[in-house]
Design a protein around this motif. Sequence first.
Motif, PDB file in Angstrom:
ATOM      1  N   ARG A 281       0.793  -1.221   0.000  1.00  0.00           N
ATOM      2  CA  ARG A 281       0.000   0.000   0.000  1.00  0.00           C
ATOM      3  C   ARG A 281       0.836   1.287   0.000  1.00  0.00           C
ATOM      4  NH1 ARG A 281      -3.267   0.914   5.150  1.00  0.00           N
ATOM      5  NH2 ARG A 281      -1.080   1.059   5.747  1.00  0.00           N
ATOM      6  N   ARG A 319     -11.046   7.465   0.850  1.00  0.00           N
ATOM      7  CA  ARG A 319     -10.191   7.912   1.955  1.00  0.00           C
ATOM      8  C   ARG A 319      -8.781   7.363   1.829  1.00  0.00           C
ATOM      9  NH1 ARG A 319     -15.086   7.634   4.432  1.00  0.00           N
ATOM     10  NH2 ARG A 319     -14.778   5.488   5.118  1.00  0.00           N
ATOM     11  N   VAL A 327      -3.686  17.879   1.559  1.00  0.00           N
ATOM     12  CA  VAL A 327      -5.058  18.278   1.860  1.00  0.00           C
ATOM     13  C   VAL A 327      -5.458  19.560   1.102  1.00  0.00           C
ATOM     14  CG1 VAL A 327      -4.425  19.558   3.941  1.00  0.00           C
ATOM     15  CG2 VAL A 327      -6.683  18.517   3.779  1.00  0.00           C
ATOM     16  N   PRO A 334     -19.403  14.837  -2.215  1.00  0.00           N
ATOM     17  CA  PRO A 334     -20.398  13.778  -2.085  1.00  0.00           C
ATOM     18  C   PRO A 334     -21.649  14.174  -2.862  1.00  0.00           C
ATOM     19  CG  PRO A 334     -20.297  15.064  -0.052  1.00  0.00           C
ATOM     20  CD  PRO A 334     -19.344  15.698  -1.026  1.00  0.00           C
ATOM     21  N   TYR A 431     -23.114   2.814  15.042  1.00  0.00           N
ATOM     22  CA  TYR A 431     -22.705   4.047  14.366  1.00  0.00           C
ATOM     23  C   TYR A 431     -22.688   3.911  12.843  1.00  0.00           C
ATOM     24  CZ  TYR A 431     -18.153   1.711  14.464  1.00  0.00           C
ATOM     25  OH  TYR A 431     -17.132   0.813  14.328  1.00  0.00           O
ATOM     26  N   HIS A 434     -26.946   4.460  10.384  1.00  0.00           N
ATOM     27  CA  HIS A 434     -27.467   5.576   9.568  1.00  0.00           C
ATOM     28  C   HIS A 434     -27.052   5.456   8.109  1.00  0.00           C
ATOM     29  CE1 HIS A 434     -23.342   6.958  10.093  1.00  0.00           C
ATOM     30  NE2 HIS A 434     -23.548   7.792   9.103  1.00  0.00           N
TER      31      HIS A 434
ATOM     32  N   MET B   1      -4.947   4.178   9.837  1.00  0.00           N
ATOM     33  CA  MET B   1      -3.747   4.020   9.023  1.00  0.00           C
ATOM     34  C   MET B   1      -2.625   3.448   9.881  1.00  0.00           C
ATOM     35  SD  MET B   1      -4.856   5.278   6.220  1.00  0.00           S
ATOM     36  CE  MET B   1      -3.295   5.132   5.372  1.00  0.00           C
ATOM     37  N   ALA B   2      -2.112   2.304   9.484  1.00  0.00           N
ATOM     38  CA  ALA B   2      -1.063   1.667  10.281  1.00  0.00           C
ATOM     39  C   ALA B   2       0.311   2.100   9.803  1.00  0.00           C
ATOM     40  CB  ALA B   2      -1.219   0.153  10.202  1.00  0.00           C
ATOM     41  N   ALA B  22     -16.171   3.932  18.634  1.00  0.00           N
ATOM     42  CA  ALA B  22     -17.548   3.493  18.379  1.00  0.00           C
ATOM     43  C   ALA B  22     -18.541   4.400  19.109  1.00  0.00           C
ATOM     44  CB  ALA B  22     -17.718   2.042  18.821  1.00  0.00           C
ATOM     45  N   ARG B  25     -18.504   7.918  17.422  1.00  0.00           N
ATOM     46  CA  ARG B  25     -19.130   7.927  16.089  1.00  0.00           C
ATOM     47  C   ARG B  25     -20.645   7.987  16.205  1.00  0.00           C
ATOM     48  NH1 ARG B  25     -16.116   3.750  12.077  1.00  0.00           N
ATOM     49  NH2 ARG B  25     -17.535   4.758  10.620  1.00  0.00           N
ATOM     50  N   GLU B  26     -21.162   7.269  17.171  1.00  0.00           N
ATOM     51  CA  GLU B  26     -22.611   7.312  17.334  1.00  0.00           C
ATOM     52  C   GLU B  26     -23.057   8.719  17.731  1.00  0.00           C
ATOM     53  OE1 GLU B  26     -24.136   4.210  19.772  1.00  0.00           O
ATOM     54  OE2 GLU B  26     -26.192   4.924  19.515  1.00  0.00           O
ATOM     55  N   VAL B  29     -23.022  11.060  14.754  1.00  0.00           N
ATOM     56  CA  VAL B  29     -24.186  10.872  13.895  1.00  0.00           C
ATOM     57  C   VAL B  29     -25.384  11.628  14.483  1.00  0.00           C
ATOM     58  CG1 VAL B  29     -25.836   9.182  13.020  1.00  0.00           C
ATOM     59  CG2 VAL B  29     -23.382   8.678  12.965  1.00  0.00           C
ATOM     60  N   GLY B  55      -4.038  16.070   7.664  1.00  0.00           N
ATOM     61  CA  GLY B  55      -4.659  15.294   6.588  1.00  0.00           C
ATOM     62  C   GLY B  55      -5.258  13.989   7.101  1.00  0.00           C
ATOM     63  N   LEU B  58      -8.370  14.666   9.083  1.00  0.00           N
ATOM     64  CA  LEU B  58      -9.487  14.966   8.181  1.00  0.00           C
ATOM     65  C   LEU B  58     -10.073  13.696   7.590  1.00  0.00           C
ATOM     66  CD1 LEU B  58      -9.051  17.968   8.368  1.00  0.00           C
ATOM     67  CD2 LEU B  58      -9.061  18.053   5.899  1.00  0.00           C
ATOM     68  N   ASN B  59      -9.200  12.779   7.236  1.00  0.00           N
ATOM     69  CA  ASN B  59      -9.678  11.509   6.687  1.00  0.00           C
ATOM     70  C   ASN B  59     -10.493  10.743   7.723  1.00  0.00           C
ATOM     71  OD1 ASN B  59      -9.323  10.978   3.981  1.00  0.00           O
ATOM     72  ND2 ASN B  59      -7.142  10.562   4.201  1.00  0.00           N
ATOM     73  N   SER B  63     -14.563   9.818   7.641  1.00  0.00           N
ATOM     74  CA  SER B  63     -15.182   8.485   7.710  1.00  0.00           C
ATOM     75  C   SER B  63     -16.191   8.413   8.852  1.00  0.00           C
ATOM     76  CB  SER B  63     -14.101   7.413   7.868  1.00  0.00           C
ATOM     77  OG  SER B  63     -13.570   7.447   9.177  1.00  0.00           O
ATOM     78  N   ASP B  66     -21.253  12.010   8.479  1.00  0.00           N
ATOM     79  CA  ASP B  66     -22.023  11.830   7.253  1.00  0.00           C
ATOM     80  C   ASP B  66     -21.569  12.912   6.267  1.00  0.00           C
ATOM     81  OD1 ASP B  66     -23.848  11.817   5.212  1.00  0.00           O
ATOM     82  OD2 ASP B  66     -25.597  11.582   6.512  1.00  0.00           O
ATOM     83  N   PRO B  67     -20.944  12.495   5.158  1.00  0.00           N
ATOM     84  CA  PRO B  67     -20.328  13.498   4.261  1.00  0.00           C
ATOM     85  C   PRO B  67     -21.329  14.503   3.690  1.00  0.00           C
ATOM     86  CG  PRO B  67     -20.360  11.315   3.234  1.00  0.00           C
ATOM     87  CD  PRO B  67     -20.754  11.130   4.670  1.00  0.00           C
ATOM     88  N   ARG B  68     -22.618  14.150   3.697  1.00  0.00           N
ATOM     89  CA  ARG B  68     -23.594  15.070   3.100  1.00  0.00           C
ATOM     90  C   ARG B  68     -23.795  16.344   3.918  1.00  0.00           C
ATOM     91  NH1 ARG B  68     -27.905  10.419   2.538  1.00  0.00           N
ATOM     92  NH2 ARG B  68     -26.821  10.010   4.499  1.00  0.00           N
TER      93      ARG B  68
END
Lengths: 496, 496
Positions: A281, A319, A327, A334, A431, A434, B1-2, B22, B25-26, B29, B55, B58-59, B63, B66-68
Amino acid sequence: MAKPSTSAAPRLSKKDYEARAAVLREKLVQLQVRLKEAPFKILLIVAGVEGAGTGDLLNTLGSWLDPRGVETFSFRDPSDEERERPFLWRFWRSLPTNGRIGIYAGSWYTETLRAALHEPPAQQDLSPEFERIRHFEKLHADDGTLIIKVWLNLSKTAQGRRLRALSSDESTAWRVSPDHWQYHRHYARLSRLAISIHRATHRPHAPWTILDAEDDRARDLDTASLLIARFQAHLRKHGRPLKTKAPSAATRRSLRPAGLKRLQSLPLDQQLSAADYEAKREKWLGKLNQAVRTASAAKRSIVFAFEGWDAAGKGGAIRRLTSAIDVRDYRVIPVAKPTDEEKAHHYLWRFWRNIPRAGLTAIFDRSWYGRVLVERLEGFARDDEWKRAYAEINDFEQQLTARGIIVVKFWLHIGRDEQLRRFRAREETTYKRHKINDEDWRNRRKWDAYEVAVGDMLALTDTTTAPWHLIPANNKRHARLQILKTACKQIETALA
Amino acid sequence: MAKPSTSAAPRLSKKDYEARAAVLREKLVQLQVRLKEAPFKILLIVAGVEGAGTGDLLNTLGSWLDPRGVETFSFRDPSDEERERPFLWRFWRSLPTNGRIGIYAGSWYTETLRAALHEPPAQQDLSPEFERIRHFEKLHADDGTLIIKVWLNLSKTAQGRRLRALSSDESTAWRVSPDHWQYHRHYARLSRLAISIHRATHRPHAPWTILDAEDDRARDLDTASLLIARFQAHLRKHGRPLKTKAPSAATRRSLRPAGLKRLQSLPLDQQLSAADYEAKREKWLGKLNQAVRTASAAKRSIVFAFEGWDAAGKGGAIRRLTSAIDVRDYRVIPVAKPTDEEKAHHYLWRFWRNIPRAGLTAIFDRSWYGRVLVERLEGFARDDEWKRAYAEINDFEQQLTARGIIVVKFWLHIGRDEQLRRFRAREETTYKRHKINDEDWRNRRKWDAYEVAVGDMLALTDTTTAPWHLIPANNKRHARLQILKTACKQIETALA
């Protein structure tokens, strides 16, 4: 405006003018009230012989129309933001919404006309310009837009008489510039050019109307009459949205079965172990980073379009891709249901708006292909609309690539079972819940029909300059790596 | 990202990270669902030490959210369209609407930070920049906007360790650019600059939060936690629009009676015969044409603001003015009730949008002064809002004039009787009837209150660089000629 009369012919009397104007003004007010609710816009393009009074005509129309429903446009030299995009971008960004009038004192014709003043038309091949203009006007006429093109004419004698009259009076001499005289000297050549423009771009859906502008009062009345007559005829035909509620049977029949075969024959069972992925990667992210930076340095933009089944992994793949890009150099767009403003425009408008500046990258998470996928299958686009869209989209992408923009299109393909597994997994994670809704399940039930639509899309929009890349995506790691590799190769090829 | 671990401190374990993520994230939303209906927007500004991972952060946020409902912004060098306007224009044009999140990876801080890399801060006086930023953030915070500013910190040791770790691995070396090392070398200087930025722009309504970015997992979780906590606190205070239904008694009390006196002492009975007008008009149109062309050649823009009583003749005066200007050089912007999109922005947004390019003219038919006139009197703005607006407007105009834009403001003044006469005449003419409605009659009944508001406006926004011109307009010819003369003089003075 009571300027010195410059007409040899008898000018319309003030009394007659005012009587006729009163009638027309009332009709214009009614027109605007009805237009406000109509599912289309009006583009009124005014061009013509220098000195024919475009500015005065605009002022008159401005006083007759309710200014809240009108926008007036004219164009000086393009800005760098405009020069960095395809020629038509600055016109796309100027378009009014449905229910409104856009009056164009300068337009997509202006540059051609101005250039011709300095260069004899014999040396120019204008056919690509004409072709571009015809496409643009057809596209909008097909969308319901009423296009009215007025050419204000003035004989050479009348032009000379007007310029001399203005020049000889000290208080009005400022109205005549050296440019005016130059246009006068080249009258014959410009006339020939005008005739060739009219011939090349006079179409049933966007005809030219030539008005004699010698009498300024008649000129203004005639323009208003034309606007009203064309509007009334248009309203009869396009007054109501034609949208069908239920999608027709045709939406489910393939136009070009070869695409469907290509889709269905894609092997989906590739594997890539976590260790292999980790090992490769960063190398490919590095290559992509280099490719994007090289493109950027060369002022080449990149447009990515990500399409694919629901839950195919578009977001995750995007992503991974962006983690390799500075950036400041990219934007993710979207694409969801259109907003009210977007609905009041041509369906391509919101994509035109988001064409990146030179050297930048735009990543569309879903794209203009919605027209031939969801809009086709859900009946948001009529049969004639989505069938026409393949050519419109090819033309759109062709304008991008012709301007040097690198277009990279992905279809992320997963199996039906894999989708079901992912839907259920989403429902089980709080999460992520949605991310899945009734619509996704509804779309899933239409899998076969969507497959047909995807197949047609692949077959009809797979062009040399903007080819489709089919990505087997049952294995996310494999898909992500293949996307990185493909993106690199596409960019490198375009730069080579 | 590892990526290779570059932290000396123990990094948050993957398991702990995922468990905490987790939960967050909920909440994110839920935040977005509630934000969608809220009467404000969120601006999340992310800045920090090079290598701290803007950067990647932001990524991650991309994720989780919700990108909208999110837009992400970053800024390369300004385009010419941007350079031609005041510094803040490019940020005004990027703002999201209410209900949405704007994430700023680059922002109004970026230029200051970048410039400082090449120039020791001792040589710069940054106080004007800081002042400008404070005003901008205060303006939006006052409008309800939630401003969250995150500074990602990394010690010099941690930065060096991270850069070395990335560089030493062939597959990740591309992540380190020469710029990074330069930032590393100047770490101390940049730190001092960061501290001075924080001090100068840390305000209760727009505080800085400094996050340690050494552990990338903790960095992402901390940012999300901050976003959620600040949102919840903000929602309690600003969750509901505070708009009062009925305007308070304060709207009718003068803040500065001197303005009202100035207004009331304006003589309105000037006359100008048709013959005199005809004789002088073309001369002044010619002078105006010359003045506007001179300004344009010098790349100076002109902004006209026309205010005045209903039926005072703004439209007619504007058309006389524009008859002297090349149609490609001006735009008339009629200002009516804000659209839905405009309502979801700060009230000055729609005026910022319409600031003309260098050398062009914008004519506002009604303007930003609506805030202290109709919005004050009809209760569309609360007392604190319209009272604050005088200073906001002065600051707005000051930004225009500082950028070289010539601002010309007219108040067209007619008597109460004259207005009545004109209203009645409009009602009697079929094609003018649409120009008069119940609202006009309602406003007329509030004449005294409007007079007070106009007086305050004159007293509180009559600045040296953007003074008010009171035009007696009972006689239309006199008013039109005086507007032409005043416009000429203002432009000539500004160019001198």
